[in-house]
Design a protein around this motif. Structure first.
Motif, PDB file in Angstrom:
ATOM      1  N   SER A 206       0.848  -1.191   0.000  1.00 39.36           N
ATOM      2  CA  SER A 206       0.000   0.000   0.000  1.00 39.36           C
ATOM      3  C   SER A 206       0.886   1.244   0.000  1.00 39.36           C
ATOM      4  O   SER A 206       2.024   1.213   0.490  1.00 39.36           O
TER       5      SER A 206
ATOM      6  N   ILE B 297      -7.269 -13.601  -0.051  1.00 42.17           N
ATOM      7  CA  ILE B 297      -8.084 -12.380   0.051  1.00 42.17           C
ATOM      8  C   ILE B 297      -7.734 -11.626   1.332  1.00 42.17           C
ATOM      9  O   ILE B 297      -7.559 -10.404   1.315  1.00 42.17           O
ATOM     10  N   ALA B 298      -7.616 -12.352   2.451  1.00 38.35           N
ATOM     11  CA  ALA B 298      -7.252 -11.713   3.719  1.00 38.35           C
ATOM     12  C   ALA B 298      -5.861 -11.087   3.620  1.00 38.35           C
ATOM     13  O   ALA B 298      -5.623  -9.979   4.116  1.00 38.35           O
ATOM     14  N   GLN B 299      -4.938 -11.783   2.967  1.00 34.62           N
ATOM     15  CA  GLN B 299      -3.596 -11.230   2.784  1.00 34.62           C
ATOM     16  C   GLN B 299      -3.638  -9.942   1.967  1.00 34.62           C
ATOM     17  O   GLN B 299      -2.991  -8.954   2.293  1.00 34.62           O
ATOM     18  N   MET B 300      -4.419  -9.966   0.897  1.00 36.94           N
ATOM     19  CA  MET B 300      -4.525  -8.809   0.016  1.00 36.94           C
ATOM     20  C   MET B 300      -5.054  -7.596   0.786  1.00 36.94           C
ATOM     21  O   MET B 300      -4.509  -6.494   0.675  1.00 36.94           O
ATOM     22  N   PHE B 301      -6.086  -7.792   1.594  1.00 36.11           N
ATOM     23  CA  PHE B 301      -6.657  -6.669   2.330  1.00 36.11           C
ATOM     24  C   PHE B 301      -5.777  -6.242   3.502  1.00 36.11           C
ATOM     25  O   PHE B 301      -5.739  -5.050   3.839  1.00 36.11           O
ATOM     26  N   ALA B 302      -5.053  -7.170   4.093  1.00 40.06           N
ATOM     27  CA  ALA B 302      -4.101  -6.785   5.152  1.00 40.06           C
ATOM     28  C   ALA B 302      -3.003  -5.910   4.562  1.00 40.06           C
ATOM     29  O   ALA B 302      -2.614  -4.885   5.145  1.00 40.06           O
TER      30      ALA B 302
ATOM     31  N   SER C 270      -3.267  -4.095   1.897  1.00 37.39           N
ATOM     32  CA  SER C 270      -3.844  -2.807   1.488  1.00 37.39           C
ATOM     33  C   SER C 270      -4.048  -1.875   2.675  1.00 37.39           C
ATOM     34  O   SER C 270      -4.086  -0.663   2.518  1.00 37.39           O
ATOM     35  N   SER C 271      -4.130  -2.442   3.886  1.00 33.25           N
ATOM     36  CA  SER C 271      -4.255  -1.601   5.080  1.00 33.25           C
ATOM     37  C   SER C 271      -2.895  -1.198   5.648  1.00 33.25           C
ATOM     38  O   SER C 271      -2.833  -0.524   6.667  1.00 33.25           O
TER      39      SER C 271
ATOM     40  N   VAL D 167      -9.487  -6.641  -8.265  1.00 29.40           N
ATOM     41  CA  VAL D 167     -10.166  -5.947  -7.179  1.00 29.40           C
ATOM     42  C   VAL D 167      -9.335  -4.712  -6.863  1.00 29.40           C
ATOM     43  O   VAL D 167      -8.116  -4.819  -6.651  1.00 29.40           O
TER      44      VAL D 167
ATOM     45  N   THR E 158      -7.710  -2.550  -4.688  1.00 30.25           N
ATOM     46  CA  THR E 158      -7.311  -2.507  -3.283  1.00 30.25           C
ATOM     47  C   THR E 158      -6.373  -1.341  -2.985  1.00 30.25           C
ATOM     48  O   THR E 158      -6.008  -1.134  -1.843  1.00 30.25           O
TER      49      THR E 158
END
Length: 192
Positions: free
Chosen positions: A57, A111-116, A118-119, A133, A135
């Motif tokens: 990110s 998916i969880a890795q991707m959003f982690a 991205s945060s 997606v 992100t």
């Protein structure tokens, strides 16, 4: 979809699993995988490949800096899989870039890795197709990439059924179609 519009009587069921589906025991009609399945009664072929890359990110890169080279990765934090829960060796794409990553977050879910990531949790290795997606992740070290082949397998007794041939042909065409492009880049490449 194009496929079900053309063949309205065709029922598609998609099952995702971290475990190998046993096509030889007819647990599925078709099996897409990142590895060549083994079995005497299987008909399989490599129908394409996809690239994996490192992403982070903007907030992570602002805080920890942008790696300038592969050797710079040792000082960074990563998002990856939980070692004990990895059931498919083919998903160890982070290890293509760094053998012993300093994990800040781990999950058995891509998916969880991707959003982690991205945060701002760390740098993550993902297949390019995951970035469909939005992100907010950006590619880190664009020159670095790994690859995984995509295999399509079917039980030899089912290979000549019309529904199997139709879906197989559709999947092969999808690998190189315009729909398989992401941001002007080809996500899939046909193997020679």
């Amino acid at each position: 979809t194009r496929l079900t519009s053309k063949y309205p009587d065709l029922l598609l069921e998609l099952v995702t699993s971290p475990q190998t589906v046993r096509v030889a025991r007819r647990e599925a009609d078709l099996f897409l995988s990142f590895f060549k399945p083994q079995g005497k009664v299987l008909v399989g072929e490599c129908i394409g490949r996809f690239a994996t890359r490192l992403y982070a990110s903007p907030s992570y890169l602002e805080k920890y800096g942008i790696p300038e080279g592969k050797e710079d990765l040792q000082r960074h934090r990563f998002v990856g899989y939980i070692e004990e829960l990895v059931q498919l060796e083919a998903v160890r794409w982070l290890e293509d870039f760094i053998p012993s990553p300093n994990l800040a977050f781990a999950s058995n879910s891509m998916i969880a890795q991707m959003f982690a990531a991205s945060s701002g949790a760390g740098i993550v290795a993902l297949p390019e197709f995951a970035l469909c997606v939005n992100t907010g992740l950006v590619n880190v070290l664009p020159a670095l990439q790994g690859y995984r082949d995509v295999w399509l397998s079917v039980h030899q007794d089912l290979a000549n059924l019309s529904r199997i041939r139709v879906v197989s042909r559709f999947l092969k065409e999808l690998m190189t179609s315009d729909e398989a492009k992401l941001g002007g880049r080809q996500m899939w490449t046909q193997n020679e």
